[in-house]
Scaffold this active site. Structure first.
Site, PDB file in Angstrom:
ATOM      1  N   GLY A  70      23.233  40.629 -16.432  1.00 28.90           N
ATOM      2  CA  GLY A  70      21.948  40.977 -15.838  1.00 28.90           C
ATOM      3  C   GLY A  70      21.370  42.259 -16.423  1.00 28.90           C
ATOM      4  O   GLY A  70      20.156  42.346 -16.660  1.00 28.90           O
ATOM      5  N   THR A  71      22.211  43.239 -16.666  1.00 34.04           N
ATOM      6  CA  THR A  71      21.727  44.540 -17.146  1.00 34.04           C
ATOM      7  C   THR A  71      21.042  44.390 -18.497  1.00 34.04           C
ATOM      8  O   THR A  71      19.930  44.901 -18.697  1.00 34.04           O
ATOM      9  CB  THR A  71      22.909  45.530 -17.254  1.00 34.04           C
ATOM     10  OG1 THR A  71      23.500  45.661 -15.957  1.00 34.04           O
ATOM     11  CG2 THR A  71      22.447  46.889 -17.750  1.00 34.04           C
ATOM     12  N   ASN A 150      20.142  44.069  -3.830  1.00 37.32           N
ATOM     13  CA  ASN A 150      21.590  43.900  -3.843  1.00 37.32           C
ATOM     14  C   ASN A 150      22.296  44.708  -2.758  1.00 37.32           C
ATOM     15  O   ASN A 150      23.435  44.409  -2.411  1.00 37.32           O
ATOM     16  CB  ASN A 150      22.155  44.283  -5.215  1.00 37.32           C
ATOM     17  CG  ASN A 150      21.655  45.622  -5.696  1.00 37.32           C
ATOM     18  OD1 ASN A 150      20.445  45.826  -5.842  1.00 37.32           O
ATOM     19  ND2 ASN A 150      22.555  46.540  -5.924  1.00 37.32           N
ATOM     20  N   GLN A 178      20.627  38.696  -7.837  1.00 35.39           N
ATOM     21  CA  GLN A 178      21.291  38.376  -6.562  1.00 35.39           C
ATOM     22  C   GLN A 178      20.875  37.027  -5.974  1.00 35.39           C
ATOM     23  O   GLN A 178      21.482  36.565  -5.007  1.00 35.39           O
ATOM     24  CB  GLN A 178      21.029  39.477  -5.531  1.00 35.39           C
ATOM     25  CG  GLN A 178      21.755  40.783  -5.840  1.00 35.39           C
ATOM     26  CD  GLN A 178      23.281  40.680  -5.715  1.00 35.39           C
ATOM     27  OE1 GLN A 178      23.817  39.793  -5.038  1.00 35.39           O
ATOM     28  NE2 GLN A 178      23.988  41.587  -6.376  1.00 35.39           N
ATOM     29  N   HIS A 200      28.557  36.350 -13.173  1.00 37.17           N
ATOM     30  CA  HIS A 200      29.656  36.728 -12.263  1.00 37.17           C
ATOM     31  C   HIS A 200      29.220  36.867 -10.812  1.00 37.17           C
ATOM     32  O   HIS A 200      30.048  37.070  -9.932  1.00 37.17           O
ATOM     33  CB  HIS A 200      30.344  38.012 -12.756  1.00 37.17           C
ATOM     34  CG  HIS A 200      29.513  39.262 -12.657  1.00 37.17           C
ATOM     35  ND1 HIS A 200      29.925  40.338 -11.899  1.00 37.17           N
ATOM     36  CD2 HIS A 200      28.327  39.612 -13.206  1.00 37.17           C
ATOM     37  CE1 HIS A 200      29.019  41.307 -12.006  1.00 37.17           C
ATOM     38  NE2 HIS A 200      28.053  40.887 -12.790  1.00 37.17           N
ATOM     39  N   THR A 236      27.287  37.397 -32.618  1.00 38.71           N
ATOM     40  CA  THR A 236      27.938  36.109 -32.360  1.00 38.71           C
ATOM     41  C   THR A 236      27.957  35.843 -30.858  1.00 38.71           C
ATOM     42  O   THR A 236      28.298  36.729 -30.062  1.00 38.71           O
ATOM     43  CB  THR A 236      29.367  36.120 -32.930  1.00 38.71           C
ATOM     44  OG1 THR A 236      29.267  36.360 -34.333  1.00 38.71           O
ATOM     45  CG2 THR A 236      30.089  34.805 -32.676  1.00 38.71           C
ATOM     46  N   CYS A 329      28.302  50.081  -8.892  1.00 40.26           N
ATOM     47  CA  CYS A 329      28.401  51.271  -9.735  1.00 40.26           C
ATOM     48  C   CYS A 329      28.357  52.548  -8.916  1.00 40.26           C
ATOM     49  O   CYS A 329      28.783  53.591  -9.373  1.00 40.26           O
ATOM     50  CB  CYS A 329      27.290  51.271 -10.786  1.00 40.26           C
ATOM     51  SG  CYS A 329      25.746  50.626 -10.181  1.00 40.26           S
TER      52      CYS A 329
END
Ligand SMILES: Cc1ncc(COP(=O)(O)O)c(C=O)c1O
Length: 380
Positions: A70-71, A150, A178, A200, A236, A329
């Site tokens: 997402g970041t 979130n 989210q 994730h 890649t 975080c």
């Protein structure tokens, strides 16, 4: 008992996702850019995954770009959306994820844009009239407003925001990390120019994600290098991540209503039991309102207590319960949550974000309420 109530931070992988990924670790290891058969079989799997993701969100495969999460997808949409479209003004809110806020602040610091922050009230709600005023005064703006928060779970009305953005010719990016895999996104009808996902958060692998960019709002690449992702992201491909996120999204859509009703029943029970057992309990943002918040998030505000001051997450952890104070975080950090601060939250009260998944049970809810009751009975 060990209870995992931090699913907004990350989720356990579904076994079926792991099974789908395994052949691409053991057998199909070719580089998808290679033209020989080892490469071609993997290229075909990557493109199948792209097609699957596109189908599920009703987009075209050419609008999907796989990323590291997402970041990266947020950074790409923001930095490149602003640069490509010659945008000089951006609008966001103070309760966005740092992947959005820090990226926009960096753009402003470098003098690329002027940044306007919408006001939020004590419940974390934005004001669409204020948004419209800013859009009117600043043609060709960039709007970045998340689908759901979130930390406090507030859901924004993407249709209303997107229609305003359209009316005033703005580029609309939404951080949908989210809600992807938990709500239906139909890009044929949703007036959003760019949205993002992190695998994730819906039982896929960490380090996987994608960016959707509407066909007529094309942007430049963020990462320069090879011609991967149709020249949009050099490097890649994370093949196993791509296989994993597509499978995870497929499983999420397969029984979204079933998952939702199970998780909603957990949240409902949690709210009811907390009200019964903890006098003075409250819920931050709109998270106590089942119709206006994520069914996966409940942000609980507990009354002041000497025993639990600054120790509540630790005390819960001692009982085997994993929850968090905010986004992953910032949990464990002493700086506190920028989201709760923006809401004018009382620092004397402890706040805990509990977030749920389809793997959680009613027994885990009961156990957690019992432990909270014990922690708060001692202190009365
Ligand atoms: C709303 C929101 N945006 C962005 C992110 C970052 O996603 P990722 O961890 O996939 O980089 C998160 C994850 O915590 C999130 O909750």
């Amino acid at each position: 008992m060990r209870v995992y109530f931090d699913n907004a931070a990350t989720t356990a992988m579904d076994d079926r996702v792991i099974e789908a990924m395994l052949p691409y670790m053991k057998l199909h290891y070719g580089n998808p850019s290679s033209v020989h058969s080892h490469g071609r079989e993997v290229r075909s799997a990557v493109e199948k995954a792209r097609k699957k993701v596109a189908e599920l969100i009703n987009a075209s495969p050419s609008e999907i770009f796989f990323t590291s999460g997402g970041t990266e997808a947020d950074n790409t949409a923001i930095v490149c959306g602003i640069e490509t479209h010659g945008i000089k003004h951006a609008i966001t809110s103070p309760i966005e994820h740092h992947a959005v806020l820090h990226t926009l602040e960096e753009c402003a610091k470098k003098g690329k844009i002027k940044l306007s922050l919408l006001d939020v009230n004590q419940k974390g709600e934005i004001n669409l009239d204020q948004l419209e005023g800013l859009l009117k005064a600043n043609p060709n703006s960039f709007v970045s407003l998340m689908h759901a928060n979130n930390e406090i779970g507030n859901i924004n009305d993407l249709n209303a925001i997107g229609n305003l953005a359209k009316t005033y010719g703005a580029f609309f990016h939404s951080d949908t990390v989210q809600t992807m895999g938990h709500y239906v996104h139909d890009l044929k009808t949703l007036p959003v120019d760019a949205l993002v996902a992190g695998g994730h958060k819906f039982h896929g692998p960490k380090g996987s994600g994608f960016l959707y960019v509407r066909k007529d709002k094309k942007i430049h690449p963020f990462i320069h290098g090879g011609a991967q992702e149709r020249n949009m992201r050099g490097g890649t491909e994370n093949v196993i991540g791509i296989i994993g996120i597509a499978k995870a999204l497929e499983l999420a859509y397969e029984d979204m209503d079933g998952h939702r009703s199970h998780i909603e029943s957990l949240k409902k029970r949690f709210i009811g039991l907390l009200k019964e057992n903890i006098p003075g309990v409250a819920f931050n943002g709109l998270s106590g309102d089942l119709d206006r918040s994520l069914y996966t998030v409940l942000n609980v505000s507990l009354p002041p207590s000497e025993e639990n001051r600054g120790m509540l997450l630790f005390n819960l952890d001692l009982q085997g319960i994993s929850a968090s104070g905010g986004s992953a975080c910032s949990s464990g950090a002493t700086v506190g949550s920028h989201v709760l601060r923006a809401l004018g939250h009382d620092p004397e009260r402890e706040s805990v974000r509990f977030s749920f998944s389809r793997f959680n049970t009613l027994e885990e809810i009961d156990y957690t309420v019992e432990k909270l009751r014990e922690l708060y009975t001692v202190s009365v």
